[in-house]
Scaffold this motif. Structure first.
Motif, PDB file in Angstrom:
ATOM      1  N   PHE A 138      52.177 -32.732  78.193  1.00  0.00           N
ATOM      2  CA  PHE A 138      52.758 -33.909  77.541  1.00  0.00           C
ATOM      3  C   PHE A 138      53.139 -34.958  78.580  1.00  0.00           C
ATOM      4  N   CYS A 139      53.777 -34.516  79.662  1.00  0.00           N
ATOM      5  CA  CYS A 139      54.193 -35.432  80.717  1.00  0.00           C
ATOM      6  C   CYS A 139      52.993 -36.151  81.330  1.00  0.00           C
ATOM      7  N   VAL A 140      51.940 -35.393  81.649  1.00  0.00           N
ATOM      8  CA  VAL A 140      50.744 -35.993  82.243  1.00  0.00           C
ATOM      9  C   VAL A 140      50.093 -36.979  81.272  1.00  0.00           C
ATOM     10  N   GLU A 141      49.965 -36.566  80.012  1.00  0.00           N
ATOM     11  CA  GLU A 141      49.298 -37.434  79.042  1.00  0.00           C
ATOM     12  C   GLU A 141      50.148 -38.663  78.698  1.00  0.00           C
ATOM     13  N   GLU A 151      50.221 -40.783  88.974  1.00  0.00           N
ATOM     14  CA  GLU A 151      51.541 -40.265  89.325  1.00  0.00           C
ATOM     15  C   GLU A 151      51.778 -38.879  88.712  1.00  0.00           C
ATOM     16  N   TRP A 152      50.708 -38.190  88.324  1.00  0.00           N
ATOM     17  CA  TRP A 152      50.822 -36.938  87.575  1.00  0.00           C
ATOM     18  C   TRP A 152      51.649 -35.873  88.284  1.00  0.00           C
ATOM     19  N   GLU A 153      51.654 -35.862  89.615  1.00  0.00           N
ATOM     20  CA  GLU A 153      52.410 -34.836  90.339  1.00  0.00           C
ATOM     21  C   GLU A 153      53.916 -34.950  90.100  1.00  0.00           C
ATOM     22  N   SER A 154      54.364 -36.121  89.657  1.00  0.00           N
ATOM     23  CA  SER A 154      55.786 -36.291  89.342  1.00  0.00           C
ATOM     24  C   SER A 154      56.201 -35.416  88.165  1.00  0.00           C
ATOM     25  N   CYS A 155      55.222 -34.921  87.399  1.00  0.00           N
ATOM     26  CA  CYS A 155      55.526 -34.096  86.228  1.00  0.00           C
ATOM     27  C   CYS A 155      56.091 -32.728  86.601  1.00  0.00           C
ATOM     28  N   PHE A 156      55.858 -32.279  87.827  1.00  0.00           N
ATOM     29  CA  PHE A 156      56.479 -31.026  88.263  1.00  0.00           C
ATOM     30  C   PHE A 156      57.995 -31.203  88.318  1.00  0.00           C
ATOM     31  N   GLN A 157      58.416 -32.287  88.935  1.00  0.00           N
ATOM     32  CA  GLN A 157      59.851 -32.558  89.019  1.00  0.00           C
ATOM     33  C   GLN A 157      60.412 -32.919  87.645  1.00  0.00           C
ATOM     34  N   GLU A 158      59.649 -33.688  86.890  1.00  0.00           N
ATOM     35  CA  GLU A 158      60.107 -34.127  85.564  1.00  0.00           C
ATOM     36  C   GLU A 158      60.380 -32.944  84.643  1.00  0.00           C
ATOM     37  N   GLY A 182      60.680 -29.687  85.775  1.00  0.00           N
ATOM     38  CA  GLY A 182      61.377 -28.610  86.464  1.00  0.00           C
ATOM     39  C   GLY A 182      60.512 -27.394  86.706  1.00  0.00           C
ATOM     40  N   LEU A 183      59.197 -27.557  86.603  1.00  0.00           N
ATOM     41  CA  LEU A 183      58.272 -26.438  86.797  1.00  0.00           C
ATOM     42  C   LEU A 183      57.762 -26.427  88.229  1.00  0.00           C
ATOM     43  N   ASN A 184      57.655 -25.222  88.803  1.00  0.00           N
ATOM     44  CA  ASN A 184      57.217 -25.066  90.183  1.00  0.00           C
ATOM     45  C   ASN A 184      55.718 -25.323  90.291  1.00  0.00           C
ATOM     46  N   SER A 185      55.328 -26.132  91.254  1.00  0.00           N
ATOM     47  CA  SER A 185      53.924 -26.518  91.405  1.00  0.00           C
ATOM     48  C   SER A 185      53.060 -25.459  92.081  1.00  0.00           C
ATOM     49  N   PRO A 241      51.937 -19.347  80.811  1.00  0.00           N
ATOM     50  CA  PRO A 241      51.398 -18.979  79.494  1.00  0.00           C
ATOM     51  C   PRO A 241      52.334 -19.271  78.337  1.00  0.00           C
ATOM     52  N   ASP A 242      53.627 -19.450  78.627  1.00  0.00           N
ATOM     53  CA  ASP A 242      54.547 -19.840  77.565  1.00  0.00           C
ATOM     54  C   ASP A 242      54.177 -21.239  77.082  1.00  0.00           C
ATOM     55  N   LEU A 243      53.866 -21.366  75.794  1.00  0.00           N
ATOM     56  CA  LEU A 243      53.389 -22.630  75.234  1.00  0.00           C
ATOM     57  C   LEU A 243      54.351 -23.777  75.490  1.00  0.00           C
ATOM     58  N   THR A 244      55.638 -23.533  75.330  1.00  0.00           N
ATOM     59  CA  THR A 244      56.594 -24.628  75.504  1.00  0.00           C
ATOM     60  C   THR A 244      56.602 -25.143  76.934  1.00  0.00           C
ATOM     61  N   GLU A 245      56.305 -24.266  77.897  1.00  0.00           N
ATOM     62  CA  GLU A 245      56.282 -24.695  79.299  1.00  0.00           C
ATOM     63  C   GLU A 245      55.031 -25.501  79.611  1.00  0.00           C
ATOM     64  N   HIS A 246      53.849 -24.947  79.305  1.00  0.00           N
ATOM     65  CA  HIS A 246      52.659 -25.709  79.692  1.00  0.00           C
ATOM     66  C   HIS A 246      52.470 -26.952  78.827  1.00  0.00           C
ATOM     67  N   PHE A 247      52.987 -26.920  77.591  1.00  0.00           N
ATOM     68  CA  PHE A 247      52.839 -28.122  76.777  1.00  0.00           C
ATOM     69  C   PHE A 247      53.705 -29.257  77.309  1.00  0.00           C
ATOM     70  N   LYS A 248      54.908 -28.958  77.761  1.00  0.00           N
ATOM     71  CA  LYS A 248      55.756 -30.056  78.252  1.00  0.00           C
ATOM     72  C   LYS A 248      55.170 -30.674  79.522  1.00  0.00           C
ATOM     73  N   PHE A 249      54.463 -29.863  80.326  1.00  0.00           N
ATOM     74  CA  PHE A 249      53.794 -30.421  81.503  1.00  0.00           C
ATOM     75  C   PHE A 249      52.623 -31.302  81.077  1.00  0.00           C
TER      76      PHE A 249
END
Length: 241
Positions: free
Chosen positions: A114-117, A127-134, A136-139, A104-112
């Motif tokens: 952003f990575c996908v988009e 390759e969207w699953e690489s955004c978890f590692q990119e 640092g968010l737990n999948s 729910p923290d905006l900065t966290e879900h937005f960076k994910f």
């Protein structure tokens, strides 16, 4: 089966706990809503090359940002959802909805998101699953959300929210500032935000922007065509060769 039920109950209970509305002390914040769909290049371009900038120039400090990943999808009578650019778009819409709820923290879900988009812009969205590692968010939370069916419930909520728009949206991205759609002037959204802000301390980035917003609807919206259809002429985005 009992284990899966326990996991789902735990996920839903923690989601409700951590996504409760947070009351802001700044009543002057401007409401910014983005109605979009994951595989639309117009949407991806806006998120990556325009929206992301407000996190760097401090305009985000005067904004309540709401992301609604549904766009031009359609809800059938049997409860299934079809997406403009095919099943993969439905998958990513739901994944991004789960990301918003899971973090729910905006900065966290937005960076994910952003990575996908950004991968969509590069035609590497599979390759969207690489955004978890990119990021640092737990999948795990997103996976539980998606496979439990809770992601589908979120998309149904977004469907109702999108379909309730007045005036109805005509294309994506559909950018709304304090309840008013910007139509095709959406790339100038920062100027609209700065004009709408009534607080005492506007960000420095607003200097020179106030007064620039057109404050008028663009009549040519009816001719707006999805860039995906222009480029590919099909219902699914093709990966870059």
């Amino acid at each position: 089966m009992d284990f899966h039920r326990i996991v789902l109950v735990f996920f839903l209970s923690t989601t409700l706990l951590f996504t409760s509305p947070v009351t802001s002390n700044d009543d002057a914040k401007v409401a910014l809503a983005l109605y979009y769909e994951s595989l639309c290049p117009y949407s991806a371009n806006f998120i990556v090359n325009y929206l992301a900038k407000i996190f760097d120039n401090s305009i985000i400090d005067i904004v309540d940002l709401d992301l609604i990943p549904y766009g031009n999808a359609r809800l059938k009578a049997n409860g299934t959802i079809t997406c403009q650019h095919g099943p993969y778009e439905c998958l990513l819409n739901t994944i991004e909805a789960c990301a918003i709820t899971s973090w729910p923290d905006l900065t966290e879900h937005f960076k994910f998101i952003f990575c996908v988009e950004n991968l969509v812009v590069k035609h590497k969205y599979k390759e969207w699953e690489s955004c978890f590692q990119e990021t640092g968010l737990n999948s795990e939370a997103v996976s539980v959300c998606y496979y439990s069916g809770y992601g589908k419930e979120l998309e149904l909520k977004y469907a109702a929210q999108t379909d309730a728009l007045e005036p109805p949206h005509k294309y994506v991205p559909w950018v709304v500032v304090n309840g008013q759609p910007l139509y095709e002037d959406y790339e100038n959204f920062e100027a609209y935000i700065c004009n709408a802000y009534e607080g005492n301390s506007p960000p420095k980035a607003c200097e020179g922007l106030t007064g620039l917003a057109t404050k008028k609807k663009v009549a040519s919206w009816a001719h707006h065509v999805s860039l995906v259809d222009e480029l590919f002429g099909s219902n699914e985005v093709k990966a870059e060769a």
